[in-house]
Every structure is written in structure tokens, then in C-alpha cells.
Design an enzyme around this catalytic site. Structure first.
Site, mmCIF file in Angstrom:
data_model
loop_
_atom_site.group_PDB
_atom_site.id
_atom_site.type_symbol
_atom_site.label_atom_id
_atom_site.label_comp_id
_atom_site.label_asym_id
_atom_site.label_seq_id
_atom_site.Cartn_x
_atom_site.Cartn_y
_atom_site.Cartn_z
ATOM 1 N N LYS A 88 46.455 54.851 36.254
ATOM 2 C CA LYS A 88 46.398 55.135 37.692
ATOM 3 C C LYS A 88 45.947 53.906 38.477
ATOM 4 O O LYS A 88 46.574 53.515 39.460
ATOM 5 C CB LYS A 88 45.435 56.298 37.976
ATOM 6 C CG LYS A 88 45.863 57.632 37.415
ATOM 7 C CD LYS A 88 44.935 58.754 37.831
ATOM 8 C CE LYS A 88 43.514 58.594 37.360
ATOM 9 N NZ LYS A 88 43.353 58.595 35.897
ATOM 10 N N GLU B 266 34.078 55.332 41.263
ATOM 11 C CA GLU B 266 34.739 54.617 40.176
ATOM 12 C C GLU B 266 33.800 53.565 39.583
ATOM 13 O O GLU B 266 32.704 53.365 40.041
ATOM 14 C CB GLU B 266 36.032 53.978 40.689
ATOM 15 C CG GLU B 266 37.139 54.995 40.921
ATOM 16 C CD GLU B 266 37.554 55.751 39.673
ATOM 17 O OE1 GLU B 266 38.064 55.129 38.732
ATOM 18 O OE2 GLU B 266 37.363 56.977 39.627
ATOM 19 N N ARG B 267 34.278 52.878 38.556
ATOM 20 C CA ARG B 267 33.427 51.916 37.847
ATOM 21 C C ARG B 267 33.202 50.657 38.688
ATOM 22 O O ARG B 267 34.125 50.159 39.314
ATOM 23 C CB ARG B 267 34.078 51.522 36.516
ATOM 24 C CG ARG B 267 34.389 52.700 35.628
ATOM 25 C CD ARG B 267 35.326 52.303 34.498
ATOM 26 N NE ARG B 267 35.785 53.468 33.760
ATOM 27 C CZ ARG B 267 36.813 54.233 34.118
ATOM 28 N NH1 ARG B 267 37.480 53.948 35.211
ATOM 29 N NH2 ARG B 267 37.169 55.265 33.395
#
Length: 466
Positions: A162, A188-189
Site C-alpha cells: 500500500k 504509521e511507522r
């Protein structure tokens, strides 16, 4: 003191209880309004009012860690909601939910501050024209055309590509359009944000981009509001500067997840599978602000994590209802090396109609889908009896489908360093003519491998010769 909120403090209250990110505060004189921002510990701790419990108490959710907050501590009402910076000075910069620069550069000067809680554009201002938004990625432009000013979803489990696909779209689109890209990272990271910043800097597209991050290690209140902050910036470029905006959200599921955490912390009764009862309203409040108006368009591409690859999960179902195109990433295709791993039979677009894309494009897309669907049905027979047991006609269908599958793969600019293959951008006309020629059996004698990871169809001959 934290920026991004109204000041000066109007009146004060006292902390009554602290339970993780939930803080109850007593005000003796005047209760702050819903969504007001409150400061504690000299502005180090920021909370947002979510409910007024009675005539003297409010319940707030923390937007920062609450370590050090204790009962009896004074809390100051700022008198206004969370705000985001807008203006030309925010371009090429990276921000957190409060509008602080997090790219180790000085804070931008000459910006305005606007509330993140804004109403969607009025219906009278919305544009009803349907225009296709070209991406340069074959499988998307041919089978799932995106809508300018529409919302497209990238559905998939963990590790199917993605974020790579989103990054590739930023690379392709910022190069072709005069618009602005806004990347919103929700839960997110941190590594991905840092990598994206460096990649965009190297690609030379950062001057047309703004990045806003609420990372996964931040409190749920911060992750829940970062999408609203990014949209406020996008609305400024659309309404004030009359520019087209590409809004990339990675990952909209984390917005729903943060809302579920906030709801649980606030003590609301959960609905199905533990999601918040207000999920539909919260998601609509965000999605309806993404629109095409008479001054410009906000086109949104959203990555949607699908829990356990279950498309009946309420988060996936609610998100589907807002989208004009849905791209489903398949783990099976990823395992076969067919990147981008979009499953053409599960994915769809409301733009793929003869009135919008034209008769030729529509007929070709239907023929491709039909060929791939026939191949999917024949796979069981091939697995049990072998390809030799099929009729000649079915064997031709299988050959066409396998060549189409390989032609619809594409080397990406953002993965050059990993694959060693230079990225390719393919125009819609080149992609359509390539598919047309495969369906006419022009490449019947060309090995399937020659069509894998190429741009235009003519590259297959060069690859075969090599």
C-alpha cells in the site's frame, strides 16, 4: 507554550482525575466549549474537551502524553479549538498535529491559523463534472480510472504494497500537475515518514508538498485529529489559492482505530467487533470535506488496512461506501511477484463507464476483465488435469490472460534502489494499445516473461531479443 491554539487563557479549572489519556477537570465559573483546547503544566500537556459531564465538570482526551499530570493541578482554557497553520510558507515542510515543524528547521513565518473543525463545502459550490485523473500506472488507468476530486481506496493487509503504491503516485503526479500534494500519516511507522521525506527531497517534488504526521507511538487523541489538520491545509490550497490538491492518507484505518480507542477511553458502549458506535459519523465528517468545488479539487487516495484480510470488517465496509474507486491489493498476486498487486476482479471504479472514459476504453476494460475472469475459472481445471486437457480456445484465453497479467505489472521509480529496474511512466494511450494488441494475439509467440515489468508494449521485443 504549544502553538496551534487560541490564546490567551480565559479561565482556569482543576484536574479531578487522570485515567491514561482521559482527564476529568472541574471548572467553578464557566465550562469550556466542546473541542476547546486546555493546557496544563505550563502548556506541556494539551487536552481537548470532548464532553461536558455536568454543570462543573468536563471530560477531555489528551493530545500529548499525560506523564506528570496529577489531581489538583491547574488547567487553563485557551478559549478555542485545535488549529492548523495554512499559507504558502507551509509548502515543503513537515508538521505534527499541533502545526509544529518536525523537520529540524525553523517554524514557518507568515502563516495563518485555522480551526481543524470545519464544515464540508456547501452543495451549491460543489462541481458535478466527472473527470479522469491519470496516474501513469497501467493497471489503474486502464481498469480502475480515478476521479479528479474523488476518493480512491487502497485496500490490503499488512505487507502487500500500500505505502509503496502511494509513494509512487506522489512521484508520478507531482511531476505532471501544477497542484499541491499533502501527505497525511495517521498512526504509521516513524521510519516510513523519514524515508518518504528523503525520497521526496531526492525526487525534487518536496517544494509542492506538505507532510503531516501523527505517528503510531503518539496518544490516540493526536492520531484522531491529524487527519482534520491535514484537511484544513488542503482546503486552504483549494479555496484560497484555487489549486488542485492531491491528499494522500496512510492509513485511514488508523483514524478509525484511534476513534475506537478514544471512544473506549471515554466509556462509550462499543458496537460490533469493538468499534465505536459513532464510527460512521466520524468517518463521514472527515470524508465529506474531500470534494470537488468551483475553485479546485481535493483528490484523495487513501490506504486502508484490512484487519486479517477480512473485507466484511465494519471499518472496511464503512470506508468502501465513501469511495469512487477501490483498489484491492491481493496477497496471492504479491506472492507471484505481480506488482502492483492489484486484483482487477475485486477492484472497481465508478468512473469506468462509456459516458466518462469513452466507448473504446470501456469495451477494452470489459474484455480484459472477461479474459481474466475466464482464466480464474479455468485455474482449478488446470491444477487438477493440466493445461493439455483444455480446448484450444480455452488455451488461447489462458495465454492472453497470463500475458495481460504480466503486461499490467510495472517497475516503479520508488523501488529502483531495491529492484535495480528503472521506473516507467506509461500514458493511458500506450497502456490501452498494449492491452488491445495482446487481446488480438499479436504477442502469442512472445514468451510471457518478456512482458513482465516493462513500460510500453514494444519493450517486449527488445527484452525478448536481449
Amino acid at each position: 507554550m504549544w502553538s496551534g491554539v487560541c490564546s490567551p487563557p480565559t479561565h482556569s479549572g482543576t484536574v479531578v482525575s487522570v485515567r491514561g489519556s482521559v482527564v476529568d477537570i472541574r471548572f467553578d465559573r464557566q465550562l469550556p466549549s466542546i473541542h476547546n483546547i486546555l493546557h496544563a503544566d505550563q502548556g506541556r500537556i494539551v487536552v481537548e474537551v470532548l464532553t461536558q459531564r455536568d454543570a462543573q465538570h468536563v471530560r477531555a482526551i489528551a493530545l500529548t502524553p499525560t506523564q506528570g499530570l496529577a489531581r489538583g493541578m491547574p488547567v487553563h482554557d485557551t478559549g478555542g479549538p485545535l488549529q492548523a497553520p495554512v499559507g504558502k510558507a507551509i509548502l515543503s515542510r513537515m508538521f505534527d498535529v499541533f502545526g509544529h515543524a518536525i523537520d529540524r528547521q525553523p517554524e514557518p513565518v507568515g502563516v495563518q491559523w485555522r480551526s481543524v473543525h470545519r464544515a464540508p463545502a456547501a452543495l451549491a459550490r460543489r462541481s458535478t463534472q466527472s473527470e479522469v485523473f491519470e496516474t501513469g500506472i497501467k493497471v489503474i488507468d486502464v481498469l480502475l480510472p480515478l476521479e479528479r476530486g474523488g476518493k480512491a481506496g487502497l485496500f490490503g493487509g499488512a505487507g502487500v504494497g500500500k505505502t509503496v503504491l502511494l509513494t509512487e503516485m506522489i512521484h508520478n503526479m507531482v511531476g505532471h500537475q501544477e497542484g499541491v500534494s499533502i501527505f497525511c500519516g495517521i498512526g504509521e511507522r516513524c521510519r516510513e515518514g523519514e524515508e518518504l521525506y528523503r525520497d521526496m527531497l531526492a525526487a525534487g517534488v518536496l517544494p509542492h508538498m506538505v507532510m503531516v504526521f501523527g505517528q503510531m507511538n503518539e496518544p490516540p487523541g493526536s492520531r484522531f485529529r491529524v487527519g482534520h489538520a491535514a484537511l484544513t491545509m488542503a482546503e486552504y490550497f483549494r479555496d484560497d489559492e484555487h489549486r488542485d490538491v492531491l491528499l494522500l492518507i496512510d492509513n485511514i484505518f488508523r483514524f478509525i482505530q484511534a476513534g475506537a480507542e478514544v471512544s473506549g477511553l471515554m466509556g462509550q458502549m462499543p458496537s460490533r467487533l469493538g468499534y465505536q458506535p459513532t464510527m460512521g459519523t466520524e468517518l463521514s465528517g472527515l470524508e465529506e470535506r474531500i470534494a470537488n468545488t468551483d475553485t479546485g479539487a481535493i483528490t484523495s487516495i487513501q490506504a486502508v488496512y484490512v484487519p486479517a484480510d477480512d473485507f466484511t470488517d465494519p471499518a472496511a465496509v464503512h470506508t468502501f461506501s465513501h469511495l469512487s474507486a477501490s483498489m484491492v491489493l491481493s496477497r496471492k498476486r504479491a506472492s507471484e511477484g505481480l506488482y502492483p498487486a492489484i486484483d482487477p476482479l475485486q477492484s472497481s471504479s465508478k468512473m469506468a463507464t462509456p459516458g466518462i472514459v469513452g466507448e473504446r476504453h470501456y469495451a477494452l476494460a470489459q474484455e480484459i476483465r472477461r479474459t481474466l475472469a475466464q482464466y480464474a475459472q479455468l485455474k482449478d481445471i488446470i491444477a487438477m488435469l493440466g493445461l493439455e486437457q483444455l480446448s484450444q480456445e480455452d488455451r488461447n484465453v489462458v495465454g492472453r490472460a497470463r500475458r495481460l497479467e504480466r503486461f499490467l505489472t510495472q517497475p516503479f521509480f520508488t523501488t529502483e534502489q531495491f529492484t535495480g529496474m528503472p521506473g516507467k511512466l506509461v500514458s493511458l494511450e500506450d497502456a490501452l494499445s498494449g492491452c488491445e494488441r495482446i487481446l488480438r494475439d499479436e504477442f502469442k509467440d512472445v514468451p510471457e516473461s518478456a512482458l513482465y515489468m516493462i513500460g510500453k508494449i514494444d519493450e517486449a521485443h527488445a527484452k525478448q531479443a536481449a
